[in-house]
Motif scaffolding. Structure first.
Motif, PDB file in Angstrom:
ATOM      1  N   SER A   1     -17.103  -1.358  -7.148  1.00 53.11           N
ATOM      2  CA  SER A   1     -17.386   0.066  -7.325  1.00 53.11           C
ATOM      3  C   SER A   1     -17.918   0.279  -8.731  1.00 53.11           C
ATOM      4  O   SER A   1     -17.557  -0.445  -9.665  1.00 53.11           O
ATOM      5  CB  SER A   1     -16.129   0.911  -7.093  1.00 53.11           C
ATOM      6  OG  SER A   1     -15.089   0.507  -7.961  1.00 53.11           O
ATOM      7  N   GLY A   2     -18.802   1.255  -8.862  1.00 54.16           N
ATOM      8  CA  GLY A   2     -19.402   1.526 -10.158  1.00 54.16           C
ATOM      9  C   GLY A   2     -19.902   2.951 -10.234  1.00 54.16           C
ATOM     10  O   GLY A   2     -19.826   3.712  -9.250  1.00 54.16           O
ATOM     11  N   SER A   3     -20.421   3.316 -11.389  1.00 58.08           N
ATOM     12  CA  SER A   3     -20.969   4.667 -11.546  1.00 58.08           C
ATOM     13  C   SER A   3     -22.022   4.672 -12.642  1.00 58.08           C
ATOM     14  O   SER A   3     -22.111   3.749 -13.455  1.00 58.08           O
ATOM     15  CB  SER A   3     -19.854   5.669 -11.895  1.00 58.08           C
ATOM     16  OG  SER A   3     -19.387   5.457 -13.212  1.00 58.08           O
ATOM     17  N   ALA A   4     -22.822   5.715 -12.629  1.00 59.13           N
ATOM     18  CA  ALA A   4     -23.810   5.953 -13.689  1.00 59.13           C
ATOM     19  C   ALA A   4     -24.060   7.455 -13.731  1.00 59.13           C
ATOM     20  O   ALA A   4     -23.732   8.183 -12.784  1.00 59.13           O
ATOM     21  CB  ALA A   4     -25.106   5.182 -13.417  1.00 59.13           C
ATOM     22  N   ILE A   5     -24.635   7.907 -14.832  1.00 59.54           N
ATOM     23  CA  ILE A   5     -24.829   9.341 -15.011  1.00 59.54           C
ATOM     24  C   ILE A   5     -26.063   9.830 -14.254  1.00 59.54           C
ATOM     25  O   ILE A   5     -27.162   9.295 -14.430  1.00 59.54           O
ATOM     26  CB  ILE A   5     -24.963   9.683 -16.507  1.00 59.54           C
ATOM     27  CG1 ILE A   5     -23.677   9.281 -17.243  1.00 59.54           C
ATOM     28  CG2 ILE A   5     -25.220  11.180 -16.685  1.00 59.54           C
ATOM     29  CD1 ILE A   5     -22.422   9.956 -16.731  1.00 59.54           C
ATOM     30  N   GLY A   6     -25.846  10.818 -13.405  1.00 61.31           N
ATOM     31  CA  GLY A   6     -26.945  11.428 -12.663  1.00 61.31           C
ATOM     32  C   GLY A   6     -27.400  12.708 -13.350  1.00 61.31           C
ATOM     33  O   GLY A   6     -27.318  12.833 -14.574  1.00 61.31           O
ATOM     34  N   TYR A   7     -27.858  13.681 -12.572  1.00 64.95           N
ATOM     35  CA  TYR A   7     -28.366  14.931 -13.151  1.00 64.95           C
ATOM     36  C   TYR A   7     -27.231  15.807 -13.671  1.00 64.95           C
ATOM     37  O   TYR A   7     -27.321  16.396 -14.738  1.00 64.95           O
ATOM     38  CB  TYR A   7     -29.163  15.688 -12.091  1.00 64.95           C
ATOM     39  CG  TYR A   7     -29.807  16.942 -12.616  1.00 64.95           C
ATOM     40  CD1 TYR A   7     -30.973  16.875 -13.363  1.00 64.95           C
ATOM     41  CD2 TYR A   7     -29.236  18.195 -12.370  1.00 64.95           C
ATOM     42  CE1 TYR A   7     -31.562  18.021 -13.861  1.00 64.95           C
ATOM     43  CE2 TYR A   7     -29.810  19.346 -12.860  1.00 64.95           C
ATOM     44  CZ  TYR A   7     -30.982  19.265 -13.604  1.00 64.95           C
ATOM     45  OH  TYR A   7     -31.555  20.400 -14.099  1.00 64.95           O
TER      46      TYR A   7
END
Length: 222
Positions: free
Chosen positions: A103-109
Motif C-alpha cells: 500500500s502507498g500514497s502520493a499527493i493528488g489535487y
C-alpha cells in the motif's frame, strides 16, 4: 474577577464532560472500527490478487490466513519523489511466482491518494499485476475523483517488467497521448488523458505511489 473564575470553572466542566464522552465512545467503538478497517484492507488485497479474467492468482483461504496473521502496524517504510510506502507488505506464493501486495500514497489535487497494488516477481523484474485506488476522497468530483472508476483503474495494469524499467508515467507527461491504452502499457505509460480530461494531477499521484512501491521492491525485498 469573580465572573472570570466562574466562567473558567464552567468551561473546565464542559471540557471534562466532553473528554469523558469522547473517551467512552472510542472505547465502545474501537473494536468495531478495527474490524471495519480490517475488512476494507482485506477487500482491497483480495481485489488486487485477481488476474485480468477475474480469477484469483492466490487461493482465497490463503489470502485470508495471511492477512489475519500479519500484525504489523501501519507506518511509512519507504519514501521517494512524493510517493510513500506503508507497512505491512504481504507476500504470497502463486503459480505466477511470488506476489507482493503493498500500500502507498502520493499527493493528488486535494490531498493524499491511497493505492493498494500487487506485483509479481519475474526473472526480469517486477510485473504490475493489479491496483485498487482505495482513497481519493479529497479529489474533485467529476474530475480527479473519476479515478475511482474501475474501467479507469484498469488503464494502470497489467504492465510487464520490461515496460517498468524506468518507472510508470501518465501519457501527458510522456508525451504519448496518441497511443491506445494497450499500446501505452507496453511502454510503461498509463493513458488517461481521454477519460480524465483536465485531471492529470490525480492519476499522476497514483503513478507516483506505484513507482515508490516499485522502488521499494527493487531496493532489496527477498
Amino acid at each position: 474577577m469573580k465572573e472570570y473564575v466562574k466562567m473558567g470553572f464552567i468551561l473546565l466542566i464542559y471540557c471534562a464532560v466532553a473528554g469523558f464522552a469522547l473517551g467512552l465512545v472510542y472505547t465502545i467503538t474501537k473494536d468495531r472500527i478495527a474490524i471495519v478497517e480490517l475488512g476494507k484492507k482485506f477487500e482491497a488485497i483480495e481485489a488486487v490478487l485477481k488476474d485480468e479474467s477475474g480469477q484469483y492468482v492466490v487461493p482465497l483461504d490463503k489470502i485470508k490466513t495471511t492477512v489475519a496473521q500479519v500484525k504489523d502496524e501501519t507506518k511509512v517504510i519507504f519514501e521517494e519523489n512524493n510517493g510513500k510506502v506503508y507497512s505491512p507488505v504481504y507476500q504470497f506464493d502463486s503459480d505466477m511466482g511470488i506476489v507482493y501486495v503493498l500500500s502507498g500514497s502520493a499527493i493528488g489535487y486535494g490531498g493524499a491518494v491511497s493505492v493498494v497494488a500487487s506485483f509479481v516477481r519475474k526473472s526480469d523484474g517486477f510485473m504490475l499485476l493489479s491496483i485498487r485506488v482505495t482513497d481519493y476522497s479529497q479529489e474533485t468530483p467529476g474530475l480527479g475523483a473519476k479515478i475511482g472508476e474501475e474501467d479507469i483503474q484498469k488503464r494502470f495494469y497489467p504492465i510487464e517488467p520490461s515496460a517498468l524499467e524506468n518507472g510508470l508515467r501518465v501519457d501527458k507527461d510522456a508525451n504519448m497521448s496518441n497511443l491506445s491504452p494497450q499500446e501505452a502499457k507496453t511502454k510503461g505509460v498509463v493513458k488517461v488523458s481521454d477519460v480524465m480530461t483536465g485531471a492529470t494531477i490525480t492519476p499522476r499521484a497514483v503513478v507516483n505511489a506505484i513507482n515508490a512501491m516499485l522502488s521499494y521492491l527493487k531496493s532489496g525485498v527477498k
